[in-house]
Design a protein around this motif. Structure first.
Motif, PDB file in Angstrom:
ATOM      1  N   MET A 147      31.698  62.036 125.010  1.00  0.00           N
ATOM      2  CA  MET A 147      32.825  61.821 125.930  1.00  0.00           C
ATOM      3  C   MET A 147      32.391  62.060 127.372  1.00  0.00           C
ATOM      4  SD  MET A 147      35.916  61.562 124.224  1.00  0.00           S
ATOM      5  CE  MET A 147      36.643  62.050 122.660  1.00  0.00           C
ATOM      6  N   VAL A 148      32.826  61.206 128.257  1.00  0.00           N
ATOM      7  CA  VAL A 148      32.695  61.423 129.699  1.00  0.00           C
ATOM      8  C   VAL A 148      34.074  61.166 130.268  1.00  0.00           C
ATOM      9  CG1 VAL A 148      31.565  60.738 131.840  1.00  0.00           C
ATOM     10  CG2 VAL A 148      30.305  60.611 129.684  1.00  0.00           C
ATOM     11  N   LEU A 149      34.782  62.236 130.624  1.00  0.00           N
ATOM     12  CA  LEU A 149      36.196  62.103 130.962  1.00  0.00           C
ATOM     13  C   LEU A 149      36.459  62.387 132.430  1.00  0.00           C
ATOM     14  CD1 LEU A 149      37.707  64.011 127.905  1.00  0.00           C
ATOM     15  CD2 LEU A 149      37.600  61.530 128.234  1.00  0.00           C
ATOM     16  N   GLY A 150      37.379  61.649 133.003  1.00  0.00           N
ATOM     17  CA  GLY A 150      37.860  61.892 134.355  1.00  0.00           C
ATOM     18  C   GLY A 150      39.338  62.212 134.323  1.00  0.00           C
ATOM     19  N   GLN A 151      39.883  62.551 135.465  1.00  0.00           N
ATOM     20  CA  GLN A 151      41.287  62.898 135.687  1.00  0.00           C
ATOM     21  C   GLN A 151      41.597  64.289 135.107  1.00  0.00           C
ATOM     22  OE1 GLN A 151      43.847  61.695 137.386  1.00  0.00           O
ATOM     23  NE2 GLN A 151      43.154  59.646 137.990  1.00  0.00           N
ATOM     24  N   THR A 152      41.929  65.205 135.988  1.00  0.00           N
ATOM     25  CA  THR A 152      42.194  66.594 135.609  1.00  0.00           C
ATOM     26  C   THR A 152      43.125  66.714 134.407  1.00  0.00           C
ATOM     27  OG1 THR A 152      41.966  67.150 137.950  1.00  0.00           O
ATOM     28  CG2 THR A 152      42.956  68.820 136.526  1.00  0.00           C
ATOM     29  N   ALA A 153      44.267  66.033 134.469  1.00  0.00           N
ATOM     30  CA  ALA A 153      45.251  66.147 133.384  1.00  0.00           C
ATOM     31  C   ALA A 153      44.692  65.609 132.071  1.00  0.00           C
ATOM     32  CB  ALA A 153      46.535  65.404 133.756  1.00  0.00           C
ATOM     33  N   ASN A 154      43.835  64.623 132.168  1.00  0.00           N
ATOM     34  CA  ASN A 154      43.236  64.014 130.978  1.00  0.00           C
ATOM     35  C   ASN A 154      42.189  64.937 130.361  1.00  0.00           C
ATOM     36  OD1 ASN A 154      42.925  61.587 129.293  1.00  0.00           O
ATOM     37  ND2 ASN A 154      40.906  61.376 130.256  1.00  0.00           N
ATOM     38  N   ILE A 155      41.417  65.591 131.199  1.00  0.00           N
ATOM     39  CA  ILE A 155      40.425  66.559 130.722  1.00  0.00           C
ATOM     40  C   ILE A 155      41.137  67.716 130.008  1.00  0.00           C
ATOM     41  CG2 ILE A 155      38.722  68.269 131.494  1.00  0.00           C
ATOM     42  CD1 ILE A 155      37.985  66.242 133.751  1.00  0.00           C
TER      43      ILE A 155
END
Lengths: 235, 235
Positions: free
Chosen positions: A67-75
């Motif tokens: 996983m490579v995730l962006g967006q604070t709420a999404n993390i």
């Protein structure tokens, strides 16, 4: 032999910023994580790597497994169940996500106060506009959000259910940042809000959080979301 | 006997606003829904009902079964799997959430352009500030976001995987709103972005979407997020 932590946070060095919302989730739960060992070059690289789709738009970025995730709420949505920071039910998780998004909205509005015209200009190039924006923020927006959270917390120890969730940590960080940025105004607005004040102290005194805040891993506020300009505070 | 739709959207009447991101999810999938039969009184009531915890901070609100949800991105997170608007994998769902949040950030920035000082003042009370903010938005922010989505879409029909997701609908709505608000600037910025242009046409021509856009359920842009002030567009 110890294996490498499975969580790798990537965020600008030297500022709490939006990375802090993710750091607090790791710290409050005593979870091992790597924090941007490559410095700011690593942030730039994470936003331009062409082999991952979609590349995140902005930091913070979290790498974990494939996983490579962006967006604070999404993390935080990803981390919630893994770190025990959400209830077991779908309903509870959606409530946590909803309240975290609401607190993050307040954080965004706080950022707009010192940069009302645009993020690419210096504060010094938008000081009169920031003064007008700050007055409305202190008198309308901060009270509206704080009173909302007071209402949610009245009669409750935590925002959702009977356990700490990442929404509590996000709210705490926003209140803490606003206490730094607007010490007089936040004190005035918080004074009658007993439940929100107790919640702030409750989160701050979670042993893991307390240890973290006293460590050198907790960075000082300076020049990102939460900035203290005395001329923008109550006068 | 037909049972009542299980989805009840509550949003201000007469404007697309943030409610439109939710409406499009229902319309694109041919899903029955109720849309604020009680008018604006119903919005006010939904934000003040004391028997639900937490009461949402702002509209849109979605009621479904025993759920009362706030925050656009949170409502879409709930609807995604139910309406077939996300992939089956956790990874795919997080990617959809991430890209929807990114497009919603652009929508928020567009709203700040005509209200840089504060949402409680009229545009007329912040026109010089809005003119400065609009220039930066047209020349920096809109290009940055549009070029980001162009990169994600290059070589791909849809934002995530090989099927329509709610991230596509959110992006479409933001691009459509910006074409209305800044017809000259959006045209200039979109001209070299062939993949984003094709994506815009692809979503618009989904039969359910096309029928919806031609129906009287699709409301006109007027005075909310996406506003057309010629003086804020390219001149």
């Amino acid at each position: 032999m110890t294996s490498a932590p499975e969580y790798h946070l990537i965020y600008w060095r030297g500022i709490p910023g939006r990375g802090e919302f993710v750091r607090l989730a790791f710290e409050a739960t005593g979870t091992a994580y790597i924090d941007t060992p490559g410095g700011n070059d690593e942030v730039v690289a994470a936003l331009s790597e062409s082999d991952y789709r979609p590349v995140p738009f902005a930091p913070p970025v979290l790498k974990s497994g494939d996983m490579v995730l962006g967006q604070t709420a999404n993390i935080l949505l990803f981390l919630g169940p893994r770190l025990g920071l959400v209830p077991d039910t779908e309903k509870g998780r959606l409530q946590v996500n909803q309240l975290a998004l609401t607190a993050l909205d307040l954080s965004d509005e706080a950022n707009n106060v010192h940069h009302p015209i645009g993020v690419s200009l210096y504060y010094e190039d938008q000081k009169p506009e920031a003064a007008r924006a700050a007055k409305l923020f202190r008198e309308e927006r901060m009270p509206k959000f704080f009173e909302y959270f007071e209402k949610v917390l009245t009669g409750n120890e935590w925002l959702v259910g009977d356990q700490l969730s990442y929404a509590d940590l996000v709210l705490w960080q926003v209140v803490d940042g606003l206490k730094f940025a607007f010490p007089k105004a936040s004190n005035r607005v918080l004074r009658p809000l007993a439940s929100l004040q107790r919640h702030y102290e409750r989160v701050k005194n979670i042993p893991n959080v307390k240890r973290y805040l006293e460590s050198d891993r907790r960075q000082q506020y300076s020049m990102w979301i939460f900035r203290h300009y005395p001329e923008l505070d109550d006068n």
